[in-house]
Design an enzyme around this catalytic site. Structure first.
Site, PDB file in Angstrom:
ATOM      1  N   THR A  12       1.296  -1.021   0.113  1.00 30.30           N
ATOM      2  CA  THR A  12      -0.380   0.172   0.448  1.00 30.30           C
ATOM      3  C   THR A  12       1.224   1.065   0.049  1.00 30.30           C
ATOM      4  O   THR A  12       0.337   2.297  -0.794  1.00 30.30           O
ATOM      5  CB  THR A  12      -1.178  -0.365   1.363  1.00 30.30           C
ATOM      6  N   THR A  85       1.148  -5.107   3.530  1.00 27.07           N
ATOM      7  CA  THR A  85       0.787  -5.924   4.993  1.00 27.07           C
ATOM      8  C   THR A  85       0.430  -6.891   4.871  1.00 27.07           C
ATOM      9  O   THR A  85       0.012  -7.451   5.811  1.00 27.07           O
ATOM     10  CB  THR A  85       0.053  -4.679   6.143  1.00 27.07           C
ATOM     11  N   GLN A 267      -5.233 -22.104  18.006  1.00 23.51           N
ATOM     12  CA  GLN A 267      -5.996 -21.104  17.202  1.00 23.51           C
ATOM     13  C   GLN A 267      -5.792 -19.542  18.447  1.00 23.51           C
ATOM     14  O   GLN A 267      -5.849 -18.733  17.953  1.00 23.51           O
ATOM     15  CB  GLN A 267      -7.122 -21.503  16.621  1.00 23.51           C
TER      16      GLN A 267
HETATM   17  N1  ASP Z   1      -3.067  -5.096   0.101  1.00 16.17           N
HETATM   18  C1  ASP Z   1      -2.309  -4.638   0.494  1.00 16.17           C
HETATM   19  C2  ASP Z   1      -0.725  -5.523   0.631  1.00 16.17           C
HETATM   20  O1  ASP Z   1      -0.394  -6.409   1.466  1.00 16.17           O
HETATM   21  C3  ASP Z   1      -1.800  -3.760   2.261  1.00 16.17           C
HETATM   22  C4  ASP Z   1      -0.772  -3.166   2.761  1.00 16.17           C
HETATM   23  O2  ASP Z   1      -0.267  -3.177   1.832  1.00 16.17           O
HETATM   24  O3  ASP Z   1      -1.310  -2.628   3.887  1.00 16.17           O
HETATM   25  O4  ASP Z   1       0.128  -5.315  -0.239  1.00 16.17           O
END
Ligand code: ASP
Length: 332
Positions: A12, A85, A267
């Site tokens: 992101t 993320t 879990q």
């Molecule tokens: N979909 C994105 C990724 O993991 C989410 C992010 O980077 O926060 O590349």
């Protein structure tokens, strides 16, 4: 001045809007980073030719990151991996196993909001990551995110909405950033083991199974019986408990007999698999599952991939699974 290498893989932080939603925008992140104040370090940025949303990460990407770091280990004092993320905790775990013996900071970071959006958390995450990568006595793979530094092989993505995207539920933070950073050095590990010149193969077939009440147990058993996996993560209940389900246990036994490493983890967000705490923990042990302590699912997958690549026999692989290598599991 410390020399830091930043490997930019996607995520992101460097994305821009497209008609289909956020997607990586080549060249954007290096251009924006040029705005950061100079002076803390000499920063080299390598943008990967195929920037990805990290949901597309594969072991081949991990091998590339490991190879890029190992190949430049003498030229740089620290490394930053800019990453999405979604799978950051998997990548941080994998790097922790594969880069044992590097003895230099490897800091994984990203953001919840793109740098081009007002109020992006990316700016703070990047400057904290640079600060962490400049600590000469940091010898671990860490995630720096929303003002904390976490052990990479203990971290989990816990929020897909707020800025506090990561936590390490079974391990206290290694640093907290504020007006002055609080470096919790007493919690840092020193490097051990020899750094391999080559990235591990990571080509084992590893899958994870999440136990649920009802038909799920039997379906997992059937899958384990049918699939020739090298490794399987079984996410059981509480302290490693599971129902006395014939198909599930037959599947675990068949897989273990065939040489599949079946790793039993919990879990629950906190706590550990503790064989014998409950009678309900015994059938999985008897069927041949290896108790995984308080491993996170991300670290469990990475550990299985790494252990499967070790040039040792099955007995030694099972033993390697139960040992703590990089602080990924609490040892009693
Ligand atoms: N979909 C994105 C990724 O993991 C989410 C992010 O980077 O926060 O590349």
């Amino acid at each position: 001045m410390p020399r830091i290498l930043m490997l930019y893989t996607g995520g992101t932080i460097g994305m821009a809007d497209t008609p289909e939603g956020l997607a990586p925008a080549p060249g954007l992140l290096p251009r924006l980073i040029a705005r950061l104040p100079e002076g803390r370090c000499e920063l080299d940025i390598v943008e990967y030719p195929q920037l990805i949303d990290s949901s597309a990460i594969t072991p081949a990407h991990w091998r590339q990151i490991v190879g890029d770091i190992v190949g430049r280990r003498d030229q740089f004092d620290g490394f930053i991996v800019v990453h999405g993320t979604d799978t950051m905790a998997y990548t941080a775990s994998m790097l922790a196993f594969a880069l044992q013996g590097l003895a230099k900071p490897v800091v994984v970071t990203g953001s919840q909001l793109p740098l081009i959006r007002p109020g992006s958390d990316g700016w703070t995450n990047l400057s904290d990551a640079i600060e962490a990568a400049c600590q000469p006595d940091l010898q671990e793979v860490v995630i720096v995110f929303d003002r904390v530094m976490l052990r990479g092989c203990r971290a989990r993505k816990v929020d897909a909405a707020g800025f506090h995207g990561f936590d390490s539920p079974n391990c206290p933070p290694l640093a907290e950033f504020g007006i002055v950073p609080a470096w919790h050095r007493a919690r840092w590990r020193s490097a051990s083991g020899a750094l391999s010149d080559q990235a591990p193969q990571l080509d084992a077939n590893v899958a994870a199974f999440f136990l649920t009440p009802g038909a799920g147990a039997g379906l997992i058993g059937a899958a384990l019986s049918a699939q020739p996996l090298d490794g399987a993560v079984l996410m059981s209940y509480g302290n490693g408990n599971a129902p006395d389900d014939e198909a599930l246990l037959a599947g675990v036994s068949a897989a273990a007999a065939r040489g599949t490493l079946v790793l039993n983890i919990t879990q629950a967000l906190r706590g550990a698999v503790a064989p014998g705490a409950y009678a309900a923990s015994q059938p999985l042990v008897r069927a041949g599952a290896v108790p995984g302590g308080d491993l996170t699912p991300e670290a469990a997958v990475a550990k299985l991939l790494w252990v499967c690549a070790l040039p040792v026999d099955m007995v030694q692989k099972r033993d390697a699974l139960t040992r703590d290598w990089v602080g990924e599991v609490a040892v009693n």
